[in-house]
Design a protein around this motif. Sequence first.
Motif, short mmCIF file in Angstrom:
data_model
loop_
_atom_site.label_atom_id
_atom_site.label_comp_id
_atom_site.label_asym_id
_atom_site.label_seq_id
_atom_site.Cartn_x
_atom_site.Cartn_y
_atom_site.Cartn_z
N SER A 183 0.85 -1.20 0.00
CA SER A 183 0.00 0.00 0.00
C SER A 183 0.87 1.24 0.00
N CYS A 184 0.28 2.37 -0.28
CA CYS A 184 0.86 3.70 -0.03
C CYS A 184 2.17 3.95 -0.78
N GLN A 185 2.01 4.39 -2.03
CA GLN A 185 3.20 4.58 -2.86
C GLN A 185 3.26 6.02 -3.36
N GLY A 210 -4.52 0.14 -1.09
CA GLY A 210 -4.89 1.56 -1.19
C GLY A 210 -3.76 2.56 -1.15
N ASP A 211 -4.12 3.78 -1.57
CA ASP A 211 -3.17 4.88 -1.78
C ASP A 211 -2.18 4.50 -2.89
N TYR A 212 -2.77 4.18 -4.04
CA TYR A 212 -2.00 3.81 -5.24
C TYR A 212 -1.34 5.05 -5.84
N ILE A 213 -2.12 6.14 -5.92
CA ILE A 213 -1.53 7.43 -6.27
C ILE A 213 -1.72 8.37 -5.08
N TYR A 214 -1.03 9.48 -5.11
CA TYR A 214 -1.28 10.57 -4.16
C TYR A 214 -1.62 11.81 -4.94
N GLU A 215 -2.60 12.54 -4.42
CA GLU A 215 -3.01 13.78 -5.08
C GLU A 215 -2.12 14.95 -4.65
N ASP A 265 -7.97 6.75 0.56
CA ASP A 265 -8.41 8.12 0.28
C ASP A 265 -7.64 8.81 -0.84
N HIS A 266 -6.32 8.57 -0.93
CA HIS A 266 -5.51 9.40 -1.82
C HIS A 266 -5.78 9.15 -3.31
N GLU A 267 -6.47 8.09 -3.64
CA GLU A 267 -6.90 7.93 -5.03
C GLU A 267 -7.86 9.06 -5.43
N GLY A 441 -3.28 -1.42 5.46
CA GLY A 441 -2.15 -0.56 5.07
C GLY A 441 -2.38 0.83 5.61
N ASP A 442 -2.13 1.85 4.81
CA ASP A 442 -2.51 3.24 5.06
C ASP A 442 -1.64 3.98 6.08
N VAL A 443 -1.20 3.31 7.14
CA VAL A 443 -0.58 4.03 8.26
C VAL A 443 0.95 4.10 8.14
N HIS A 444 1.50 3.56 7.07
CA HIS A 444 2.94 3.70 6.78
C HIS A 444 3.80 3.09 7.87
N MET A 445 3.35 1.98 8.40
CA MET A 445 4.16 1.24 9.38
C MET A 445 3.73 -0.22 9.37
FE LIG Z 1 -0.97 6.47 2.49
#
Ligand SMILES: [Fe+2]
Length: 547
Positions: A183-185, A210-215, A265-267, A441-445
């Motif tokens: 996740s989260c890239q 999730g969070d494949y892209i970031y806006e 969310d970041h999609e 995923g999501d929480v970067h840890m």
């Molecule tokens: Fe993320």
Amino acid sequence: MDCAVDCCAALSLVNMRLMKKYSPSAVFSRRDWGRAALAMALAPWSLSAQQALGAPGDAQSPVRWQSDPFALGVASGQPRADSVLLWTRLLVQEADAALNAQALPVQCEVFADEALRQRVGQWTAMTDAQRGMSVHIEAKGLLPARHYWYRFSCGSAVSPVGRTRTTPGAQNQVASLRMALASCQHFEQGFFTAHREIAQQELDLVLFVGDYIYEGSNPRYLLRAHQGGEPQTLDAYRARHAQYKGDADLRASHAAHPWVMTWDDHEVVNDYANDRDQKYTDPLAFLRRRAAAYQAYFEHMPVRVGPDAANPASMRIHDHMAWGQLADIWTLDNRQYRSHHACPDPIRGGGRVVTGCTELADAQRSMLGMDQERWLTQGLNTSQAAWKVVAQATQMSSTGLATPMGRSAFTDGWDGYPLARERFLQNIADAKLQDVLVLGGDVHMNVAANLRVQPNDAKSPIVASELVTTSITSRGMGETLAAQIRSNNPDIAHLRPDERGYTLIQITPQGVQSAFKTTANPAQPTSVFATQAQFTVQRGVAGLVKV
Ligand SMILES: [Fe+2]
């Protein structure tokens, strides 16, 4: 609402809208393979395929590309025992701009062997600029638990070859499921080196939560730059997705394995909840943005169902997949249907850390929405599979801290929906479900945690086990806060935000083995990945064991 019914209806819609299929589940005889191979040796591939298919249109004047239209790569996803979704999107560059005005036929061939000698099916889809030149092909008539190779072509251009795999048959006893959880890239915050390694692993699938892209951008962390500002429109979201797919390691990961996906969310935009964003944008205006983001997501992903034709701001991403008798896997949507954040800041909405928020005790509030909750509960309670895997975007275990004003809660995560979490876990206890594994995923840890109906209450039994993967690139929290979370939450067996990577998970009838594969922060182009920690779950015993 069971996917077996709902997805079929939606699929036929997708087929009608996006595909013109000339050879449904074509299975070729050995002689046909020989003929096809001979034809391919004697003539340009695109011509022979079109003639064999009898495709209408420009078979006599094939498109001559000046630049590579397959620069965004190929992908496969949502495998089933007899089918898989195959994806590509034509990238029409400046030199070929005139082609944007045309509908173009794109051929897809599927092979049973890596040498591409045994073709088992071929399809043609029409695409055009209205659908971003995206191509979604449901390759049907495949055999269970098999690898397949596939490629696309359009006129003079031929795509790279992708490899995919079907699931085992529903009744099959299966020895293992091996997958990478990711996740989260954030493109700007590191390199997708983890995907290079994922591409080289022997896996059944990639589970991306999730969070494949970031806006957005954070100017403090800029290893490489987004093109353009924060996307708001369909064209801008398309450009952002295309930039991410420009990364060779990400393309390799897609080409190597089928992906099973959900979003966070970041999609769309940070911390959105249902029809509300952090700026309290007028809901109708925000839903137009959400529709643009969902459409661009669909155009770039190997997913079977796109935005709802009657309501383009709605798109079904939650799904169920069976891995024989070994595992049922649910992928959930934590964003589209959720209740708005509890006790939000009136100036800047979204998640925040709160104490004394009585709204959290409202049983009507839901992370998944009540329809999805019911669908999941019904699926879990009727599952016959050895393992019940619930893949969703974020961390389910609590990260609250004791404060003088009471226990804190971060309202964007499951701590912001405590009664919805309790409903999920209480049902596991009430229905006496065993062997439930929650992935996030999501929480970067990296997090390994035991899930109790009442978080951190030793008197409340452990009913499920949780693994959360760290980010591919996105920065994690500092160690000071991480240490506070660990000391305040005894259910958490492991929590480290300092490294980037992915998680290897192998499920067998006897148990789950997992390894957090990580590299130093930030992820660099030459990063190597080591095992940060390993945890197992034994069949019939909820809770994690450190290896
Ligand atoms: Fe993320």
